[in-house]
Design a protein around this motif. Structure first.
Motif, PDB file in Angstrom:
ATOM      1  N   MET A   1      29.577  21.360  88.265  1.00  0.00           N
ATOM      2  CA  MET A   1      30.543  20.987  87.255  1.00  0.00           C
ATOM      3  C   MET A   1      30.749  19.471  87.290  1.00  0.00           C
ATOM      4  N   LYS A   2      30.704  18.854  86.109  1.00  0.00           N
ATOM      5  CA  LYS A   2      30.903  17.407  85.992  1.00  0.00           C
ATOM      6  C   LYS A   2      32.393  17.065  86.052  1.00  0.00           C
ATOM      7  N   PRO A   3      32.707  15.841  86.475  1.00  0.00           N
ATOM      8  CA  PRO A   3      34.100  15.402  86.374  1.00  0.00           C
ATOM      9  C   PRO A   3      34.476  15.218  84.903  1.00  0.00           C
ATOM     10  N   VAL A   4      35.764  15.166  84.636  1.00  0.00           N
ATOM     11  CA  VAL A   4      36.257  15.045  83.270  1.00  0.00           C
ATOM     12  C   VAL A   4      36.619  13.591  82.971  1.00  0.00           C
ATOM     13  N   LYS A   5      36.228  13.128  81.788  1.00  0.00           N
ATOM     14  CA  LYS A   5      36.617  11.800  81.300  1.00  0.00           C
ATOM     15  C   LYS A   5      37.472  12.007  80.061  1.00  0.00           C
ATOM     16  N   ILE A   6      38.665  11.433  80.069  1.00  0.00           N
ATOM     17  CA  ILE A   6      39.555  11.499  78.918  1.00  0.00           C
ATOM     18  C   ILE A   6      39.324  10.260  78.063  1.00  0.00           C
ATOM     19  N   ILE A   7      39.143  10.490  76.766  1.00  0.00           N
ATOM     20  CA  ILE A   7      39.016   9.411  75.794  1.00  0.00           C
ATOM     21  C   ILE A   7      40.101   9.614  74.751  1.00  0.00           C
ATOM     22  N   THR A   8      40.877   8.572  74.502  1.00  0.00           N
ATOM     23  CA  THR A   8      41.909   8.614  73.475  1.00  0.00           C
ATOM     24  C   THR A   8      42.003   7.235  72.839  1.00  0.00           C
ATOM     25  N   ASP A   9      42.890   7.089  71.872  1.00  0.00           N
ATOM     26  CA  ASP A   9      43.053   5.776  71.256  1.00  0.00           C
ATOM     27  C   ASP A   9      44.447   5.229  71.551  1.00  0.00           C
ATOM     28  N   THR A  10      44.664   3.990  71.141  1.00  0.00           N
ATOM     29  CA  THR A  10      45.928   3.341  71.466  1.00  0.00           C
ATOM     30  C   THR A  10      47.114   3.915  70.702  1.00  0.00           C
ATOM     31  N   CYS A  11      46.878   4.771  69.728  1.00  0.00           N
ATOM     32  CA  CYS A  11      47.990   5.467  69.073  1.00  0.00           C
ATOM     33  C   CYS A  11      48.671   6.436  70.042  1.00  0.00           C
ATOM     34  N   SER A  12      48.001   6.745  71.136  1.00  0.00           N
ATOM     35  CA  SER A  12      48.573   7.622  72.153  1.00  0.00           C
ATOM     36  C   SER A  12      49.734   6.951  72.874  1.00  0.00           C
ATOM     37  N   ASP A  13      49.852   5.643  72.705  1.00  0.00           N
ATOM     38  CA  ASP A  13      50.891   4.840  73.347  1.00  0.00           C
ATOM     39  C   ASP A  13      50.729   4.768  74.865  1.00  0.00           C
ATOM     40  N   ILE A  14      49.544   5.026  75.333  1.00  0.00           N
ATOM     41  CA  ILE A  14      49.241   4.859  76.758  1.00  0.00           C
ATOM     42  C   ILE A  14      49.002   3.370  77.009  1.00  0.00           C
ATOM     43  N   THR A  15      49.645   2.823  78.012  1.00  0.00           N
ATOM     44  CA  THR A  15      49.467   1.410  78.329  1.00  0.00           C
ATOM     45  C   THR A  15      48.117   1.185  78.998  1.00  0.00           C
ATOM     46  N   LEU A  16      47.659  -0.056  78.990  1.00  0.00           N
ATOM     47  CA  LEU A  16      46.415  -0.387  79.687  1.00  0.00           C
ATOM     48  C   LEU A  16      46.531  -0.096  81.182  1.00  0.00           C
ATOM     49  N   GLU A  17      47.717  -0.313  81.726  1.00  0.00           N
ATOM     50  CA  GLU A  17      47.932  -0.062  83.158  1.00  0.00           C
ATOM     51  C   GLU A  17      47.787   1.425  83.491  1.00  0.00           C
ATOM     52  N   ILE A  18      48.369   2.277  82.675  1.00  0.00           N
ATOM     53  CA  ILE A  18      48.252   3.721  82.903  1.00  0.00           C
ATOM     54  C   ILE A  18      46.815   4.173  82.682  1.00  0.00           C
ATOM     55  N   TYR A  22      44.650   6.015  85.682  1.00  0.00           N
ATOM     56  CA  TYR A  22      44.143   7.379  85.555  1.00  0.00           C
ATOM     57  C   TYR A  22      42.712   7.443  85.003  1.00  0.00           C
ATOM     58  N   ASP A  23      42.075   6.292  84.908  1.00  0.00           N
ATOM     59  CA  ASP A  23      40.689   6.193  84.449  1.00  0.00           C
ATOM     60  C   ASP A  23      40.497   6.852  83.085  1.00  0.00           C
ATOM     61  N   ILE A  24      41.377   6.484  82.151  1.00  0.00           N
ATOM     62  CA  ILE A  24      41.312   6.977  80.774  1.00  0.00           C
ATOM     63  C   ILE A  24      40.643   5.898  79.930  1.00  0.00           C
ATOM     64  N   HIS A  25      39.682   6.292  79.126  1.00  0.00           N
ATOM     65  CA  HIS A  25      39.041   5.338  78.212  1.00  0.00           C
ATOM     66  C   HIS A  25      39.915   5.230  76.968  1.00  0.00           C
ATOM     67  N   LEU A  26      40.429   4.037  76.726  1.00  0.00           N
ATOM     68  CA  LEU A  26      41.379   3.804  75.648  1.00  0.00           C
ATOM     69  C   LEU A  26      40.707   3.006  74.529  1.00  0.00           C
ATOM     70  N   LEU A  27      40.507   3.662  73.381  1.00  0.00           N
ATOM     71  CA  LEU A  27      39.886   3.014  72.227  1.00  0.00           C
ATOM     72  C   LEU A  27      40.966   2.312  71.399  1.00  0.00           C
ATOM     73  N   PRO A  28      40.781   1.026  71.093  1.00  0.00           N
ATOM     74  CA  PRO A  28      41.832   0.296  70.382  1.00  0.00           C
ATOM     75  C   PRO A  28      41.786   0.471  68.865  1.00  0.00           C
ATOM     76  N   VAL A  29      42.954   0.660  68.287  1.00  0.00           N
ATOM     77  CA  VAL A  29      43.117   0.635  66.845  1.00  0.00           C
ATOM     78  C   VAL A  29      43.022  -0.834  66.418  1.00  0.00           C
ATOM     79  N   HIS A  30      42.499  -1.082  65.239  1.00  0.00           N
ATOM     80  CA  HIS A  30      42.365  -2.435  64.717  1.00  0.00           C
ATOM     81  C   HIS A  30      43.623  -2.805  63.931  1.00  0.00           C
ATOM     82  N   ILE A  31      44.159  -3.990  64.193  1.00  0.00           N
ATOM     83  CA  ILE A  31      45.341  -4.491  63.494  1.00  0.00           C
ATOM     84  C   ILE A  31      44.961  -5.822  62.850  1.00  0.00           C
ATOM     85  N   THR A  32      45.209  -5.941  61.550  1.00  0.00           N
ATOM     86  CA  THR A  32      44.900  -7.182  60.842  1.00  0.00           C
ATOM     87  C   THR A  32      46.180  -7.815  60.323  1.00  0.00           C
TER      88      THR A  32
END
Length: 94
Positions: A1-18, A22-32
């Motif tokens: 069994m492989k380890p699990v990788k969580i991928i979410t975006d910055t709308c999740s309101d997860i900080t970069l520190e968190i 927790y080794d979460i890949h955080l995809l950034p929303v684009h703001i113009t």
């Protein structure tokens, strides 16, 4: 069994520190703002965003994470991880 990788975006309101803790890949929303584009959390934080919002005559625009950014993230982890993707609700975004 492989380890699990969580991928979410910055709308999740997860900080970069968190995300780092927790080794979460955080995809950034684009703001113009005007002619300048920022990557949420990476180029601009909430404090700076709200300061710019108050001071600027221009209203910001946001755009969702691109298909290519999602593909790149998935491909980065696909061989070594089972991926759990937690996106923003379709009712809140495109």
């Amino acid at each position: 069994m492989k380890p699990v990788k969580i991928i979410t975006d910055t709308c999740s309101d997860i900080t970069l520190e968190i995300a780092k803790e927790y080794d979460i890949h955080l995809l950034p929303v684009h703001i113009t703002f005007g002619d300048k584009e920022y990557l949420d959390r990476y180029d601009i934080d909430a404090k700076d965003f709200y300061e710019m919002l108050v001071k600027s005559d221009v209203h910001p625009k946001t755009s969702q994470v691109t298909i290519q950014e999602h593909t790149d993230a998935f491909m980065k982890y696909a061989d070594d991880f089972d991926i759990v993707h937690i996106p923003m609700s379709v009712n809140a975004s495109g």
